[in-house]
Design a protein around this motif. Structure first.
Motif, short mmCIF file in Angstrom:
data_model
loop_
_atom_site.label_atom_id
_atom_site.label_comp_id
_atom_site.label_asym_id
_atom_site.label_seq_id
_atom_site.Cartn_x
_atom_site.Cartn_y
_atom_site.Cartn_z
N GLY A 26 0.85 -1.18 0.00
CA GLY A 26 0.00 0.00 0.00
C GLY A 26 0.88 1.23 0.00
O GLY A 26 1.49 1.58 1.01
N GLU A 27 0.96 1.89 -1.14
CA GLU A 27 1.96 2.93 -1.33
C GLU A 27 1.40 4.33 -1.12
O GLU A 27 0.24 4.61 -1.45
CB GLU A 27 2.56 2.82 -2.75
CG GLU A 27 3.39 1.55 -2.90
CD GLU A 27 3.28 0.94 -4.29
OE1 GLU A 27 4.27 0.33 -4.73
OE2 GLU A 27 2.22 1.06 -4.93
N ALA A 68 5.58 2.74 1.99
CA ALA A 68 4.70 1.64 1.59
C ALA A 68 4.44 0.73 2.78
O ALA A 68 5.38 0.36 3.50
CB ALA A 68 5.31 0.85 0.43
N LEU A 69 3.17 0.39 2.96
CA LEU A 69 2.78 -0.55 4.01
C LEU A 69 2.58 -1.93 3.39
O LEU A 69 2.13 -2.05 2.25
CB LEU A 69 1.47 -0.09 4.66
CG LEU A 69 1.46 1.31 5.29
CD1 LEU A 69 0.06 1.63 5.77
CD2 LEU A 69 2.46 1.41 6.42
N THR A 70 2.89 -2.95 4.16
CA THR A 70 2.62 -4.32 3.71
C THR A 70 1.19 -4.65 4.09
O THR A 70 0.85 -4.74 5.27
CB THR A 70 3.59 -5.32 4.36
OG1 THR A 70 4.94 -4.93 4.05
CG2 THR A 70 3.35 -6.73 3.83
N VAL A 119 -10.15 -9.39 -3.85
CA VAL A 119 -10.25 -8.73 -2.55
C VAL A 119 -10.14 -7.23 -2.75
O VAL A 119 -9.45 -6.77 -3.66
CB VAL A 119 -9.15 -9.25 -1.58
CG1 VAL A 119 -7.77 -8.84 -2.05
CG2 VAL A 119 -9.39 -8.72 -0.17
N GLU A 120 -10.86 -6.46 -1.94
CA GLU A 120 -10.80 -5.00 -2.00
C GLU A 120 -10.17 -4.39 -0.76
O GLU A 120 -10.22 -3.17 -0.58
CB GLU A 120 -12.20 -4.42 -2.23
CG GLU A 120 -12.77 -4.76 -3.60
CD GLU A 120 -14.15 -4.17 -3.85
OE1 GLU A 120 -14.70 -3.52 -2.93
OE2 GLU A 120 -14.68 -4.36 -4.95
N GLU A 121 -9.58 -5.22 0.09
CA GLU A 121 -8.85 -4.71 1.25
C GLU A 121 -7.53 -4.09 0.79
O GLU A 121 -7.19 -4.11 -0.38
CB GLU A 121 -8.59 -5.83 2.25
CG GLU A 121 -9.83 -6.49 2.80
CD GLU A 121 -10.61 -5.61 3.75
OE1 GLU A 121 -10.01 -4.72 4.38
OE2 GLU A 121 -11.84 -5.81 3.87
N GLY A 122 -6.78 -3.53 1.73
CA GLY A 122 -5.49 -2.92 1.42
C GLY A 122 -5.35 -1.58 2.10
O GLY A 122 -5.89 -1.36 3.19
N LEU A 123 -4.65 -0.65 1.45
CA LEU A 123 -4.54 0.72 1.94
C LEU A 123 -5.73 1.49 1.36
O LEU A 123 -5.82 1.70 0.16
CB LEU A 123 -3.22 1.35 1.52
CG LEU A 123 -2.99 2.81 1.92
CD1 LEU A 123 -3.20 3.04 3.41
CD2 LEU A 123 -1.60 3.26 1.49
N PRO A 165 -3.54 -4.54 7.59
CA PRO A 165 -2.16 -5.06 7.63
C PRO A 165 -2.12 -6.55 7.32
O PRO A 165 -2.93 -7.33 7.83
CB PRO A 165 -1.70 -4.75 9.05
CG PRO A 165 -2.95 -4.65 9.85
CD PRO A 165 -4.00 -4.10 8.93
N HIS A 166 -1.18 -6.93 6.49
CA HIS A 166 -1.03 -8.36 6.15
C HIS A 166 -0.62 -9.17 7.36
O HIS A 166 -0.98 -10.35 7.52
CB HIS A 166 -0.02 -8.52 5.01
CG HIS A 166 0.02 -9.90 4.45
ND1 HIS A 166 0.82 -10.91 4.97
CD2 HIS A 166 -0.66 -10.47 3.43
CE1 HIS A 166 0.63 -12.02 4.29
NE2 HIS A 166 -0.26 -11.78 3.34
#
Length: 842
Positions: free
Chosen positions: A371-372, A388-390, A404-408, A429-430
């Motif tokens: 997630g940038e 960037a987040l994992t 999937v629509e999850e993420g940042l 978060p993963h």
């Protein structure tokens, strides 16, 4: 005062000959004889001119002072007729009304009126130059010969003013230049009788409209247009066709009735109203004419450029990513602007389509993505990857048990960002996913941005709020965030349920589950008072990374009803499906939200409404209905175990109950508040006849579409901002004050779906009142494959420019069309220039 001007010496700038016109007496005879026949056949309609035609040879000059008129403001009212004969009662009424207007109002806004039917005045430059404005109150036809029209052109080029009333649009039928001066020509077909209709007054600042009702109900003869002038003129008012019978040649929802523009050096205002004698006795109509005359006479300034589409420029700011990288932009999912003009925008988690994705739940890297957070700096034009987040959010496309629509999902900057550098991120978060139960964690965290390095300090994370989400099945993650003026943070969360298993109607099938957690029953989430999904939350972040609850949320979290422990105090709004974008107008602290509806393409007499995408003005804590009711409180049918395929009773929108076996909140829910905008593939604002219990018929052929400017199909609502004009800003690209207070609503898709600015009535907006006015933005925020085709987010920056994210042309990836854009205004300020005003303010 009325007089017939004496004929003086003629010093023409040029003859205004046109290849399609006759000349002299023969031409006038042709006009008289042909007005009934040729004009009725539609030949009055020369093409609308957005710029004046190329000049004819003959560069001689007529002596018209520049600008015409002076501090002793004079108005020339011309009522010449091609057919001749006695003055009509309408002409007499118009002259009397404008003379009365000139004698009324503040002393420094009064003017003299001279009325004449002698067209020779237009060849007397000395006399013509005395008048600040020329009013055309004529029945149409060929009322000027070439020399006289050339005189009118010279007058406008010198900076004169023009006001055309009703049938003036039929005058000079062979002149392209006069078509441009008026702005449009009447269609040959249209209603001939007087009808009462509603005029939508969209411009709340122009002196001709600022004091008029938002919805102005009045009788008149309503003209249709050969070509709709919207975008080439600045429309100040439209007539609502649903309120009368427009007949053949109707314009549809966008039917301009009064407009203005700066034309050929001067100022032109036209109104199609004034087709009846009684019009000139109306207080509001005289106020309309008065305001138009104040501008055309140069007594006041006004903006007649704001909706002319050529005055806007859309510029792509980011380049395509380098192959295999997201160096410029991630999979676009949201943006926010900083006080210094930088734009922070996020990528949800998808990568370049050439890179692999992991979909196997046995693999520890299932759905792992980046997630940038990118930053665009307008001072340098450069983009920085700030961090960037994992995240869990990269499973590619496929069915709802794969994608999937999850993420940042969301980003906001602290209200005191310039001092503390705090950035709030809404993400999945993963590291917190459970591959056995297919459960994840959604969280809102605070990070610190290091302005020295333009990097996000990932080690500075403080988790404010977290809650569980099922990630076995897609979709509807929500994600938007916004602040109010009290520094309360609003967080939009989706219902995180599958779109299937209910035929595309209410997401209320309790049966499908994974390891005991339902993934197709939104009563577990959006309709549950004890769950944070399918909500808009409101919290007050504290400096230590915790939060408190402001007063006025839907629940306190301490309700004792039904045994207690069944509510969450963070909930401000419940009953929303997928609110990807929200906005809070900090001037009023009103919340604006939009969310995507379910998938049913048609209404069902068994199950309820078709898919409605929704926009709402939210003035207080409320229940917006999903999955019980949609639109303006249109109920779905209940279903429950043991046989969810069997319909039960209709939900009661005023007394909804959550009787799902998956509910751990209250059974008795707050009443549903109707929403302001909803649309389906069939059109905008569908409503139906209702039975004694208030249940709609849901028969498509019986639908009334209350918002004719809307249509769906493939649809995904993308709520936009409310524009606030900053008078103190020195930005040369800020949008004009005309847009102040208007709400931008759009859709991810750009075909028949909305991209509009709407005006709400503050008296009704909180209770589901419909917009009172709408206008298309599709030529300003350009659509099409080379434009902003897939609208993902849009917000105004401190420079008053509109920043827009185009998602790209694929799904769950970034691609060469994924981009950040900026739309700026280039039309300049109000006219006339301050130094050209006829009288000093005071």
């Amino acid at each position: 005062m009325r007089c017939t001007p004496r004929q003086g010496p003629v010093h023409l700038r040029r003859l205004s000959a046109r290849s399609a016109r006759a000349t002299g007496a023969g031409r006038r005879a042709l006009a008289v004889g042909a007005t009934v026949g040729i004009v009725a056949a539609g030949l009055l309609s020369a093409p609308a001119a957005s710029a004046r035609p190329a000049p004819d040879p003959s560069p001689t000059t007529m002596s018209v002072k520049s600008p015409p008129g002076g501090a002793n403001v004079r108005v020339l009212l011309f009522h010449g007729s091609a057919a001749g004969g006695d003055e009509s009662p309408l002409v007499n009424a118009g002259i009397a009304a404008i003379e009365r207007i000139g004698l009324s109002g503040p002393e420094n806004q009064r003017f003299e009126v001279t009325a004449t039917d002698d067209a020779s005045v237009f060849t007397d430059g000395r006399k013509l130059g005395r008048f600040n404005t020329i009013v055309f109150l004529t029945g149409g036809g060929d009322v000027l010969d070439p020399e006289q029209e050339a005189g009118l052109e010279a007058y406008m080029e010198a900076g004169g003013g023009f006001l055309g009333l009703h049938d003036a649009a039929r005058a000079e039928p062979y002149s392209d230049w006069f078509t441009g001066l008026i702005g449009a020509r009447p269609a040959a077909s249209g209603p001939e009788t007087v009808q009462r209709a509603t005029v939508e007054v969209g411009d709340r600042l122009h002196p001709a409209t600022k004091g008029l009702p938002l919805e102005w109900k009045r009788p008149d003869k309503w003209l249709n247009w050969v070509k709709n002038p919207s975008g080439e003129v600045h429309t100040v008012a439209r007539v609502r066709e649903s309120t009368y019978r427009p007949g053949a040649g109707a314009s549809g929802w966008d039917h301009p009735v009064s407009w203005c523009r700066d034309y050929d050096g001067g100022r032109s205002f036209y109104t199609a109203m004034g087709g009846t004698v009684s019009s000139y006795d109306e207080t509001d109509f005289r106020a309309h004419l008065r305001g138009a005359l104040l501008w055309t006479t140069r007594l006041v300034q006004a903006d007649c450029k704001a909706t002319i589409t050529g005055n806007y420029q859309a510029e792509r700011l980011t380049r395509p990513n380098q192959p295999g990288q997201n160096d410029q932009i991630g999979e676009p999912h949201g943006l926010v602007t900083a006080p210094d003009g930088r734009v922070f925008y996020i990528g949800r988690g998808g990568t370049d389509s050439s890179l692999p994705v992991v979909t196997d739940w046995n693999d520890p890297d299932i759905g792992k993505g980046r997630g940038e957070i990118h930053v665009y700096d307008p001072k340098t034009g450069k983009v920085t990857l700030a961090g960037a987040l994992t995240v869990f959010g990269n499973k590619g496309g496929g069915d709802e048990l794969t994608k999937v629509e999850e993420g940042l999902l969301g980003i906001e900057l602290d209200p005191d960002f310039e001092r503390n550098g705090w950035v709030y991120l809404h993400y999945t978060p993963h590291s917190e996913i459970d591959r056995d139960t297919h459960m994840g964690e959604r969280r809102v965290s605070r990070f610190t941005f290091d302005r020295a390095t333009d990097k996000l300090d990932l080690g500075s994370e403080k988790v404010l709020l977290k809650w569980p989400v099922q990630i076995h099945s897609c979709c509807h993650a929500g994600g938007g965030m916004a602040w109010d003026s009290e520094d309360n943070l609003y967080i939009a969360t989706g219902d995180t349920n599958s779109s299937g298993f209910s035929g595309g109607y209410s997401g209320n099938n309790p049966e499908p589950n994974f390891k005991g957690v339902s993934f197709a029953d939104a009563r577990r989430t959006a309709g549950n008072t004890n769950d944070l999904n399918g909500k808009i939350l409101r919290i007050h972040p504290e400096p230590d990374g915790t939060y408190t609850l402001p007063e006025g949320n839907l629940f306190t979290g301490k309700e004792t009803a039904e045994g207690g422990g069944k509510t969450r105090g963070e909930i401000y709004v419940m009953g929303v499906r997928n609110p990807a974008r929200i906005f809070v107008d900090r001037t009023t602290d009103v919340l604006y939200a939009g969310w995507v509806g379910p998938d049913a393409g048609q209404p069902s007499t068994t199950w309820g409404p078709a898919k409605y995408d929704t926009f709402a003005v939210i003035t207080k804590a409320s229940n917006r209905g999903w999955p019980y009711c949609m639109g303006n409180k249109q109920p779905y049918r209940d279903r429950n175990l043991p046989d969810p395929s069997r319909p039960l009773g209709w939900y009661d929108c005023d007394h909804p109950k959550n009787e799902s076996p998956n509910n751990d909140g209250l059974v008795n829910l707050p009443p549903v508040t109707g929403n302001n905008i909803w649309y389906s593939p069939q059109g905008g604002g569908p409503d139906f006849p209702r039975d004694a219990n208030g249940v709609p018929s849901y028969k498509a052929e019986e639908a009334t579409h209350t918002l004719p400017w809307l249509k769906g199909g493939g649809q995904a609502a993308m709520n936009g901002p409310v524009y606030r004009y900053d008078e103190a800003s020195t930005s040369g690209t800020k949008w004009p004050a005309y847009w102040d207070g208007k709400w931008f609503v759009g859709d991810f898709y750009d075909a028949d779906q909305p991209r509009n600015a709407v005006l709400m009535d503050p008296r009704t907006q909180g209770d589901g009142g419909l917009p009172v006015h709408s206008e298309s933005l599709k030529k300003i925020v350009p659509i099409g494959n080379d434009g902003i085709k897939n609208l993902m987010d849009w917000k105004f920056g401190p420079d008053g420019a509109l920043y827009v994210l185009d998602y790209g042309r694929g799904f769950f990836t970034s691609d060469s069309r994924s981009a950040l854009w900026r739309v700026t205004y280039t039309g300049g300020g109000p006219t006339p220039a301050a130094g050209q005003l006829a009288r000093k303010a005071g």
